[in-house]
Design a protein around this motif. Structure first.
Motif, short mmCIF file in Angstrom:
data_model
loop_
_atom_site.label_atom_id
_atom_site.label_comp_id
_atom_site.label_asym_id
_atom_site.label_seq_id
_atom_site.Cartn_x
_atom_site.Cartn_y
_atom_site.Cartn_z
N CYS B 447 24.97 74.86 -107.55
CA CYS B 447 24.75 75.67 -106.37
C CYS B 447 25.01 74.82 -105.13
O CYS B 447 25.17 73.61 -105.21
N ARG B 448 25.02 75.49 -103.99
CA ARG B 448 25.24 74.76 -102.75
C ARG B 448 23.89 74.40 -102.13
O ARG B 448 23.06 75.25 -101.92
N SER B 449 23.75 73.12 -101.84
CA SER B 449 22.52 72.65 -101.23
C SER B 449 22.55 72.97 -99.74
O SER B 449 23.44 72.55 -99.02
N LEU B 450 21.57 73.76 -99.29
CA LEU B 450 21.56 74.14 -97.88
C LEU B 450 20.68 73.23 -97.06
O LEU B 450 20.97 72.92 -95.91
N SER B 451 19.58 72.82 -97.65
CA SER B 451 18.63 72.06 -96.88
C SER B 451 17.61 71.42 -97.80
O SER B 451 17.27 71.98 -98.84
N ARG B 452 17.18 70.24 -97.41
CA ARG B 452 16.18 69.55 -98.20
C ARG B 452 15.23 68.92 -97.19
O ARG B 452 15.67 68.22 -96.29
N PHE B 453 13.97 69.23 -97.30
CA PHE B 453 13.04 68.64 -96.34
C PHE B 453 11.69 68.42 -97.01
O PHE B 453 11.41 68.93 -98.08
N THR B 454 10.88 67.61 -96.35
CA THR B 454 9.55 67.32 -96.87
C THR B 454 8.52 67.92 -95.94
O THR B 454 8.56 67.68 -94.74
N LEU B 455 7.66 68.73 -96.51
CA LEU B 455 6.54 69.24 -95.73
C LEU B 455 5.46 68.19 -95.81
O LEU B 455 4.95 67.89 -96.90
N SER B 456 5.11 67.61 -94.67
CA SER B 456 4.08 66.58 -94.70
C SER B 456 2.83 67.11 -94.02
O SER B 456 2.82 68.21 -93.47
N GLY B 457 1.76 66.33 -94.09
CA GLY B 457 0.53 66.74 -93.43
C GLY B 457 -0.31 67.70 -94.25
O GLY B 457 -1.19 68.37 -93.73
N ILE B 458 -0.04 67.77 -95.55
CA ILE B 458 -0.91 68.59 -96.41
C ILE B 458 -2.24 67.84 -96.55
O ILE B 458 -2.23 66.64 -96.80
N PRO B 459 -3.36 68.52 -96.35
CA PRO B 459 -4.63 67.80 -96.47
C PRO B 459 -4.81 67.25 -97.89
O PRO B 459 -4.48 67.95 -98.85
N PRO B 460 -5.27 66.01 -98.04
CA PRO B 460 -5.43 65.44 -99.38
C PRO B 460 -6.49 66.21 -100.18
O PRO B 460 -7.64 66.29 -99.76
N LEU B 461 -6.05 66.79 -101.29
CA LEU B 461 -6.93 67.61 -102.12
C LEU B 461 -6.64 67.28 -103.58
O LEU B 461 -5.60 66.72 -103.89
N PRO B 462 -7.57 67.65 -104.48
CA PRO B 462 -7.24 67.48 -105.91
C PRO B 462 -5.99 68.29 -106.26
O PRO B 462 -5.72 69.32 -105.65
N ALA B 463 -5.27 67.80 -107.27
CA ALA B 463 -4.02 68.44 -107.67
C ALA B 463 -4.19 69.94 -107.89
O ALA B 463 -5.18 70.38 -108.47
N GLY B 464 -3.26 70.71 -107.41
CA GLY B 464 -3.25 72.14 -107.68
C GLY B 464 -4.07 72.97 -106.70
O GLY B 464 -4.06 74.19 -106.77
N LEU B 465 -4.76 72.33 -105.78
CA LEU B 465 -5.60 73.11 -104.87
C LEU B 465 -4.88 73.48 -103.57
O LEU B 465 -5.16 74.51 -102.98
N ALA B 466 -3.99 72.61 -103.12
CA ALA B 466 -3.27 72.93 -101.89
C ALA B 466 -2.37 74.13 -102.16
O ALA B 466 -1.86 74.31 -103.26
N ARG B 467 -2.21 74.96 -101.16
CA ARG B 467 -1.37 76.15 -101.31
C ARG B 467 -0.32 76.13 -100.21
O ARG B 467 -0.63 76.26 -99.03
N VAL B 468 0.93 75.96 -100.62
CA VAL B 468 1.99 75.90 -99.63
C VAL B 468 2.90 77.09 -99.82
O VAL B 468 3.49 77.27 -100.88
N GLU B 469 2.98 77.93 -98.81
CA GLU B 469 3.86 79.07 -98.93
C GLU B 469 5.20 78.75 -98.27
O GLU B 469 5.26 78.42 -97.09
#
Lengths: 132, 615, 209
Positions: B447-469
């Motif tokens: 496929c064609r790569s359109l964009s790659r970025f890192t969402l930073s600033g997620i509050p440190p939480l146990p694995a699986g608890l953060a919810r990123v939409e």
């Protein structure tokens, strides 16, 4: 999405694809489906009389995550006892493969398939004991 | 609202000026506008008629020439003259399309964007080259209206991906145009037909241009054009037909690794041969002393794989639209390559009916774009017609090592949106990589790569608890914005990512600044530059003819032609473009009888089976 | 919902009844509500199409090309929702899945633990079907694959009809748990059959190109 390098490999070169003899009393067959995508997964375990899993085969018609999940669990269960295998949870699979929530059901499918296969094996053994 | 980056004061009482429609084609470009209720293609001041060849020449002095004049310079300066630049829009140097046969010299700067080495300065990007074409069209329109033209609808192949669309939009900005809308070419064509005929029904638009192929299935009811499906191949077109001929010719000439000038010449001759084959059953191709008869039958055989490729795309589009060929009310042909009889026959057979062709296939897209520009700027017309377009390719995310999860399927009506919730995998994880892809395949690498970025600033939480939409929003231009929001703790962070085509925003800004300087260069200077380039060309041609065919010169002719040449050289040093034009004209007139004799002799030689020695 | 411009209550309509400006839609407006339709399976599709065209003509971003940023954003949001609703309601299968979701069973999201209890015999049959298709694909036997597809398509239609009957009965008695379960099983079958047909299509496309 911390990607595991092994994952793509499980998808492109799935391990242990195939069939075991369904009528073999030492073979348990698990069959599960996922209506979310319309995929099916068959997992078969060959279990010694001592309860050790000596072989595992699967056949999955589904997306990459489902194939990778089933391939991974067949590797994991070999050499394990039935009781050990029962403790494998979908979370382990999801974590190993870094599955996103929308694909978690693929790991659930794999967990269910193991349980169903062991269940089938136990039923067979029980039926044999009752006959004897 | 200014999208140009420089201040504009909006005065509601001041008329907005003329909005134009632009067909930015691989081979030719056109500009059209609605004049007294009817869309019309605007004619150039240079007598080139509607079509402006999409050719840009970069001179040694840094001057830029666009159009027919640039095209004439292509053989002499192949790598300084960029043809078919559309093929490179939004593409990287590694793309297969970039590496096809052609006379280009790429700058080896690395990076994701193609750059051409040209005379007179820095390497140029396809965006800048397209910007020059757009600027020439803008000037054409301004000359026509004797007024500023700042708003335009620019057409793109329906199958253009996001990077190609972004690149086109940026080219518009560079040319000083506010791009009101990027309009899919087949849709534009249907719009031109729809308004002309006031028709209702379901239509297929088969658009085979110079470098791209598109097919769209549209339904027109009560003024609403609903695109039901679209498909295509942004690397398939009439240029492939030229190359199919050129390859055979180069083989016959015994060339394996030809110089760019030879390739350019052979390609040009191949194109002419293709065009002649529309009428003639066979044609004699002559290039650099090599002659070859091309029969239509053979030509059709060579292009068959390309033509059949279009059939696969058409059948898929019909299926996606949920209609059969029999249910269609008409098939519209667009693009110069649909003049090829084999293509027409194939289309007729494929759809089981004779295609419509009553609007000139070269003009129809620009006319439709003009209609859309009018609809977008003219409040009185807003209740009449509306276009509902679709995205041509599916959009998705990389979900796990190398696999793609589709979020928005192809042929979704735009604007459209979709969301997906992601979570963290490690305890305390504060960043999340998001990789956005476009295409139909399951593996990321396909496929064609359109964009790659890192969402930073997620509050440190146990694995699986953060919810990123992660949310995709595709606007009415078909351009995608990606937003990622962390929602587990009520802390919300958004990033809007614009997919890139390999150029950074800073680079675009710099180009914009440069182009403003360039745009403000006065007409006088531009004309002078153009005349100087023309002078150079005419002088070279004259020198070549004299040295090759000196024997054909009549008594005294050499001296008078050489005097006229000296006069051109002399005036070219000055700053009077009018004088220069006259000097060139004088030289042309004076050498006419000589040139005619040269032509006649060449013809005689051909007939006698001799060949003219290559210069 | 209050109008952002004149603060009148817009009561969920696309335009403010007082000042006529494009309005904000309350979050979670159902696809049916966008078209002023009751929550029911039977939809007059030609009327839906007409309504879609009329709403599009008024809401589309093209109508707001020269408007303020706020109105342009609302136009984008409303048109996005309108397109999604139209796509879902126009197509019988999508409509059925969406209605089932309104009854609490979301077959799209299996991670929520809903519904994986398809009968064993059915799954076995699906696996057999998929294996036979795999064999046909390996043998490049398009004829055989098409034959299977014709059969599966008929079964898909039957399963959908069954689901629709259940959804219609739910309109009369919405709390009938057994009917929800029957509907979800029937739609589950639809999903498996659809997946099979997609595989055949992909194979056809590959074989023809």
């Amino acid at each position: 999405m911390a990607y595991s390098d092994k994952v793509i490999d499980h998808y492109e070169n799935p391990r242990n694809v195939g069939t075991l003899d369904k009528s073999d009393p030492n073979v348990g067959t698990g069959l599960v489906g996922a209506p979310a995508c319309g995929d099916v997964m068959r997992l078969q375990l060959k279990i010694t009389d001592e309860g050790v899993i000596e072989d595992a085969k699967f056949k999955t018609f589904g997306c990459g995550s489902a194939i990778a999940s089933s391939s991974l669990v067949t590797e994991w269960v070999k050499g394990k006892t039935v009781d050990q295998a029962m403790t494998i949870s979908n979370k382990d699979v999801a974590r190993e493969l870094a599955l996103p929530p929308v694909k978690i059901h693929c790991s659930v499918l794999a967990e269910d398939a193991i349980k169903a296969a062991i269940d089938d094996f136990k039923k067979k053994r029980q039926a044999r004991q009752e006959q004897a | 609202m200014s999208k140009n980056g420089y201040l504009q004061i909006h005065d509601p009482l001041k008329p907005k000026g003329h909005a134009v429609g632009i067909d930015l084609g691989t081979t030719n470009s056109l500009v059209a506008s609605v004049i007294q209720g009817k869309p019309r293609c605007l004619v150039t001041d240079e007598g080139e008629r509607y079509l402006l060849p999409s050719v840009v020449h970069y001179g040694k002095d840094g001057g830029v020439v666009v159009g027919a004049r640039a095209k004439r310079l292509a053989a002499e300066h192949p790598t300084d003259t960029i043809v078919s630049v559309k093929r490179f829009m939004g593409r990287s140097p590694e793309d297969a399309e970039t590496r096809k046969l052609g006379a280009y010299k790429f700058a080896s700067t690395g990076g994701k964007v193609v750059r051409f080495e040209v005379a007179g300065g820095q390497p140029v990007t396809p965006i800048e080259v397209s910007g020059e074409i757009l600027r020439a069209l803008k000037r054409r329109a301004e000359t026509h209206f004797s007024a500023k033209v700042e708003q335009a609808v620019i057409t793109v192949p329906a199958y253009f991906d996001d990077a190609q669309r972004q690149a086109t939009k940026d080219a518009g900005r560079l040319a000083g145009l506010e791009v009101l809308r990027l309009l899919n070419e087949p849709t534009a064509a249907a719009l031109a037909y729809g308004l002309d005929k006031g028709s209702q029904g379901t239509f297929a638009v088969y658009d085979l241009g110079g470098g791209t192929f598109d097919v769209s299935i549209l339904k027109l009811v009560e003024g609403v054009f609903e695109v039901k499906s679209t498909g295509g191949d942004s690397a398939l077109g009439g240029d492939d037909f030229d190359r199919a001929i050129a390859q055979r010719v180069l083989e016959a000439m015994g060339h394996t690794d030809s110089a760019p000038s030879v390739v350019a010449e052979v390609l040009a001759a191949s194109r002419r041969a293709k065009e002649s084959l529309t009428e003639a059953p066979e044609v004699e191709l002559t290039v650099s002393g090599h002659q070859q008869v091309i029969r239509r039958e053979d030509f059709e055989e060579w292009i068959r794989p390309f033509v059949q490729k279009t059939g696969v795309v058409c059948r898929r589009a019909l299926k996606d639209a949920g209609v059969t060929a029999e249910e269609l009310d008409g098939v519209i042909l667009v693009g110069g390559a649909t003049r090829v009889p084999a293509v027409r026959r194939y289309v007729a057979e494929l759809f089981g009916r004779e295609p419509l062709g009553d609007i000139d296939p070269d003009q129809v897209v620009a006319l439709g774009a003009a209609v859309q520009a009018d609809l977008l700027t003219n409040a009185d017309r807003q209740d009449e017609v509306l276009l509902l377009d679709v995205i041509p390719l599916s959009l998705g995310l990389e979900t796990m090592g190398g696999l793609v999860e589709k979020l928005i399927p192809r042929n979704s009506t735009i604007p459209t949106a979709a969301g997906q919730v992601f979570t963290t995998f490690k305890d305390g994880q504060t960043g999340l990589d998001v990789h956005v892809l476009q295409g139909e395949r399951e593996l990321v690498e396909d496929c064609r790569s359109l964009s790659r970025f890192t969402l930073s600033g997620i509050p440190p939480l146990p694995a699986g608890l953060a919810r990123v939409e992660v949310r995709f929003q595709v606007d009415a231009d078909g351009i995608l914005a990606v937003t990622a929001k962390e929602q587990s703790t009520g802390v919300t962070q958004s990033i809007t990512v614009k997919p890139s085509h390999g150029l950074t925003d800073e680079e675009i800004e710099q180009m914009l600044l440069d182009s403003i300087d360039h745009a403000e260069e006065d007409v006088q200077t531009r004309q002078l530059r153009e005349q100087r380039v023309e002078a150079e060309r005419v002088l070279m041609e004259a020198e070549r003819q004299i040295s090759e065919n000196g024997g054909l010169l009549a008594e005294g002719e050499r001296a008078s032609i050489e005097a006229a040449m000296a006069r051109v050289r002399e005036v070219a040093k000055g700053n009077d473009s009018h004088q220069l034009k006259e000097a060139i004209h004088a030289l042309d007139e004076l050498s006419k009888p000589f040139v005619e004799r040269v032509m006649n002799q060449a013809l005689t030689k051909v007939v006698a089976g001799h060949s003219v020695e290559e210069f | 919902m209050k109008c952002w411009n004149c603060e009148t209550d817009t009561s969920g309509s696309p335009f403010c009844p007082t000042c006529g400006k494009i309005a904000e839609r309350p979050a979670g407006t159902s696809h049916f509500a966008i078209f002023d339709l009751p929550l029911a399976y039977d939809v007059d599709v030609p009327a839906l199409e007409k309504q879609f065209r009329e709403l599009s003509l008024r809401l589309h971003p093209d109508r707001f090309a020269q408007a303020e940023a706020k109105e342009r954003r609302l136009s984008l949001e409303q048109t996005t929702a309108l397109n999604e609703a139209y796509k879902t309601l126009r197509e019988p299968t999508r409509r059925a899945f969406y209605l089932l979701k309104m009854y609490g069973v979301d077959l799209e999201r299996e991670d929520t633990g809903t519904q994986k209890d398809m009968p064993f015999e059915f799954l076995e049959e699906v696996l057999d079907l998929r294996e036979s298709l795999e064999d046909a694909m390996a043998a490049k036997d398009l004829e055989q694959a098409r034959k299977m597809a014709t059969d599966v398509e008929a079964r898909r239609k039957a399963a959908l009809t069954e689901a629709v009957d259940m959804l219609r009965s739910l309109e009369r008695s919405p709390s009938d748990e057994a009917a929800v379960k029957k509907a979800s099983h029937a739609l589950g079958r639809v999903r498996y059959f659809t997946r099979f047909l997609e595989q055949v299509e992909a194979f056809e496309e590959e074989a023809l190109s």
